[in-house]
Design an enzyme around this catalytic site. Structure first.
Site, PDB file in Angstrom:
ATOM      1  N   ASP A  79       0.909 -29.711  41.734  1.00 21.94           N
ATOM      2  CA  ASP A  79       1.691 -30.318  40.157  1.00 21.94           C
ATOM      3  C   ASP A  79       3.187 -31.499  39.930  1.00 21.94           C
ATOM      4  O   ASP A  79       4.432 -30.177  40.477  1.00 21.94           O
ATOM      5  CB  ASP A  79       1.139 -29.510  38.833  1.00 21.94           C
ATOM      6  N   CYS A 108     -27.043 -18.576  46.194  1.00 24.27           N
ATOM      7  CA  CYS A 108     -25.673 -18.110  46.485  1.00 24.27           C
ATOM      8  C   CYS A 108     -25.617 -17.622  48.124  1.00 24.27           C
ATOM      9  O   CYS A 108     -26.367 -16.297  48.278  1.00 24.27           O
ATOM     10  CB  CYS A 108     -25.008 -17.403  45.478  1.00 24.27           C
ATOM     11  N   CYS A 124     -22.352 -16.750  49.408  1.00 25.91           N
ATOM     12  CA  CYS A 124     -20.664 -16.489  49.910  1.00 25.91           C
ATOM     13  C   CYS A 124     -20.557 -14.633  49.868  1.00 25.91           C
ATOM     14  O   CYS A 124     -21.822 -14.151  50.286  1.00 25.91           O
ATOM     15  CB  CYS A 124     -19.967 -16.516  48.367  1.00 25.91           C
ATOM     16  N   CYS A 166     -21.944 -12.448  47.052  1.00 28.45           N
ATOM     17  CA  CYS A 166     -24.006 -12.493  47.315  1.00 28.45           C
ATOM     18  C   CYS A 166     -24.400 -12.073  48.069  1.00 28.45           C
ATOM     19  O   CYS A 166     -25.559 -11.594  48.556  1.00 28.45           O
ATOM     20  CB  CYS A 166     -24.063 -13.866  46.793  1.00 28.45           C
ATOM     21  N   HIS A 169     -17.077 -15.132  45.127  1.00 27.86           N
ATOM     22  CA  HIS A 169     -18.368 -16.001  44.074  1.00 27.86           C
ATOM     23  C   HIS A 169     -17.857 -17.148  43.434  1.00 27.86           C
ATOM     24  O   HIS A 169     -18.649 -17.964  43.559  1.00 27.86           O
ATOM     25  CB  HIS A 169     -19.447 -14.890  43.109  1.00 27.86           C
ATOM     26  N   ASP A 195      -8.983 -29.387  39.471  1.00 28.90           N
ATOM     27  CA  ASP A 195      -8.521 -28.123  39.970  1.00 28.90           C
ATOM     28  C   ASP A 195      -9.024 -27.494  38.342  1.00 28.90           C
ATOM     29  O   ASP A 195      -8.614 -27.688  37.370  1.00 28.90           O
ATOM     30  CB  ASP A 195      -7.083 -28.426  39.928  1.00 28.90           C
TER      31      ASP A 195
END
Lengths: 382, 382
Positions: free
Chosen positions: B90, B300, B302, B305, B331, B262
């Site tokens: 940014d 999920c 991930c 998980c 997660h 974002d």
């Protein structure tokens, strides 16, 4: 199960295998400490990747939180923290005795107050075994009493109580899939230590630990105690030196016939920005690292050294990014595990004794202790 | 370089590719925020594994610490933090303006005091570009002024200044390997927003951001602003909605033609023990999870998980183990990245519009914001 086989030896140093329900352990080995069912700031996948084999967890902490019955209901410690390899739990004794202000010892057991909420609890040898059976580690420890090494009278009382408790632990044990290790005590007094080694070795423990070291005695006292004790222990059982080590301690311990070590030092140092290296211990907060493009240790193969520069790690520390704790823990654990693995290889190829002076020189700058608390005495930063 | 190609579209939703020096970005996408050259508590290897493509970092923070010149000397941001994929910085404007007590704006730039040590600094459009060229991200942002969306008079002044500064940023830019995105401002006033969209679109920016949203306006105001602005933007350039999103915001944004998002929300929520799930947002500190053997979200994929139970994660939280922050961050980031990826797939196979009501229903329990601060305003927990 729980056979210990010697693959090679050189002098008193041994390379072997110890079989457990979760796989064979290659000894000598260094076990990371996962006090509360986690090695602090490191995932089980990262632990696996950095080469950990045995992980230790603390009975005192898990009994209080989340509770050993909850862990049992969740399938035991391996399943709960998702560590598929061997685990060891201590007996809780060391932590309870370290609560010096609030505990009361009698011959039956110890009454103490929780460091979390002040509630009153009681551990006995039988209770410790029951908790450790709920937790379900592969290796569990007898409930012992660790004395001030320089207080001879107290060391004798504590040793005798440790011996009575060792027999009660053996009698209390019910599960067949856990190896119960006995613990040798006796402070730094040669007669007490010899008596304790002989007594504990006479009982049917599949492994024997040496307790009461790295608790304030000198390095010379630690070495002479090991020189006395290990020759009195049976060859065909693994020997575990509890709560030790610095790199120097690992080298000296293996040379004296030790097979298993554990210590909170690598992860605690990491959380204080300090790392082991072949240049000696470094504190990465130091401004001299601000522009340093090198890894912590050029020879190191850990994720942290293979990926990040000292300049980046220092930035994380200065910016108070917690990721620094994770990356430094990975490096410090890998460093000790790798050093022990190197020593194992050299025992196998018969170069160990030749290399000891080199390792001692290489790692000596890492030898000073930050405090005598290498066992995980209860503190806010434990 | 910096071509945006539309692969498929449905309604206003688009699936595309944006080419950068560090690889093609598949849009729409959600970018994790790495404020201080690290996504908090997550390693770059874990970020890669959870499917992140673009990572955002903050010019204000890196300018102050470790300094943009140090980052340049270390080979730039990608090399410094070892993120081999595309990055975005940014402009620093949003952070500087959020230092409301200590900043002074004039037409040339902004003078402000560091939140770290109180020292005085000055950002101008030229200075912001110079810092971002030192940092070396693939996508850099024009220096803009974000107004209170409900203050019409100030929104007009800030918008006009943003336009003058946009031209100065374009003139200041020297590196050819960075894409400079312009930013549309104008609060929630339709005339100002339309004028800003047309002006920014008329300049040679390879991508266009929409700023000044998720800063206190209502959801209806955010949606009507997007409904007004995106049709005024050229089809062949990516559109970036800054500092947004909740799962609901991502769905509504993509339906309105947004390509890039974002937000600090997934990692900030994780550090407050909260997780996204198809059951709604859960706070894993809650005692109802103490014995829960399920993963956070059964669907999920991930690491967290696939590996750990809610009971274990709650134990880590209650025991104040920092590993919880890492596992929950993994997660939450994965959940948003995967949701956006699913939406991209459905745009390609022409099922997007049919699925929007389903996604909105599935994720609605995650919609409430913990605070309007989703952009990374400077706080001790940012």
């Amino acid at each position: 199960m729980f056979d210990y086989k010697i693959l090679a030896s050189q002098g008193r140093a041994r390379a072997g295998f110890f079989s457990t329900p979760h796989g064979d352990l290659e000894t000598p080995l260094f076990a990371p400490v996962g006090t509360q069912a986690t090695v602090k700031m490191v995932t089980s996948a990262q632990l696996d990747e950095l080469g950990a084999s045995l992980v230790l967890s603390n009975t005192y902490h898990l009994y209080l939180r989340p509770g050993d019955e909850l862990v049992a209901e969740q399938g035991g410690l391996h399943e709960f923290m998702r560590w598929p390899h061997p685990m060891l739990t201590d007996s809780g004794g060391f932590q309870v005795f370290s609560l010096a202000q609030t505990r009361r010892i009698d011959d039956e057991g110890v009454t103490f107050k929780s460091h979390i909420d002040g509630s009153t609890h009681r551990f006995t040898p039988e209770k410790s075994i029951q908790i450790q059976e709920n937790l379900g580690a592969d290796i569990i420890m007898a409930f012992d009493e660790c004395s001030d090494p320089n207080d001879h009278a107290y060391s004798k009382i504590a040793m005798e109580r440790t011996h009575r408790w060792a027999e009660r632990c053996l009698a209390a044990k019910q599960r067949g899939d856990q190896a119960l290790f006995g613990i040798v005590q006796g402070g730094v007094n040669p007669e007490l230590r010899a008596a304790s080694a002989q007594f504990i070795a006479s009982l049917p423990f599949p492994g024997i630990a040496i307790g009461g070291l790295s608790v304030g005695e000198t390095k010379d006292e630690m070495h002479s105690t090991l020189d006395l004790v290990t020759p009195l222990l049976p060859e065909n059982r693994p020997r575990y030196l509890m709560g030790v080590g610095t790199p120097e301690d690992l080298i000296n311990g293996i040379a004296r016939g030790i097979d298993i070590f554990d210590c909170v030092l690598p992860t605690r140092l990491a959380r204080h920005n300090a790392v082991f290296s072949s240049e000696g211990r470094l504190n990465l907060m130091n401004a001299i690292f601000a522009h340093d493009k090198r890894p912590i240790d050029a020879a190191c193969t850990c994720y942290t050294c293979q990926t990040f520069t000292r300049a980046y790690l220092r930035h994380l520390i200065v910016a108070r990014e917690l990721l620094a704790g994770t990356l430094l823990s990975i490096h410090n654990l890998h460093a000790l595990i790798q050093l022990v693995r190197e020593m194992r290889g050299s025992i196998v190829d018969n170069t160990f004794e030749k290399k000891v002076p080199f390792w001692l020189a290489q790692w000596q700058g890492n030898a000073e202790r930050i405090s005598p608390n290498t066992h995980g005495i209860i503190t806010t930063t434990s």
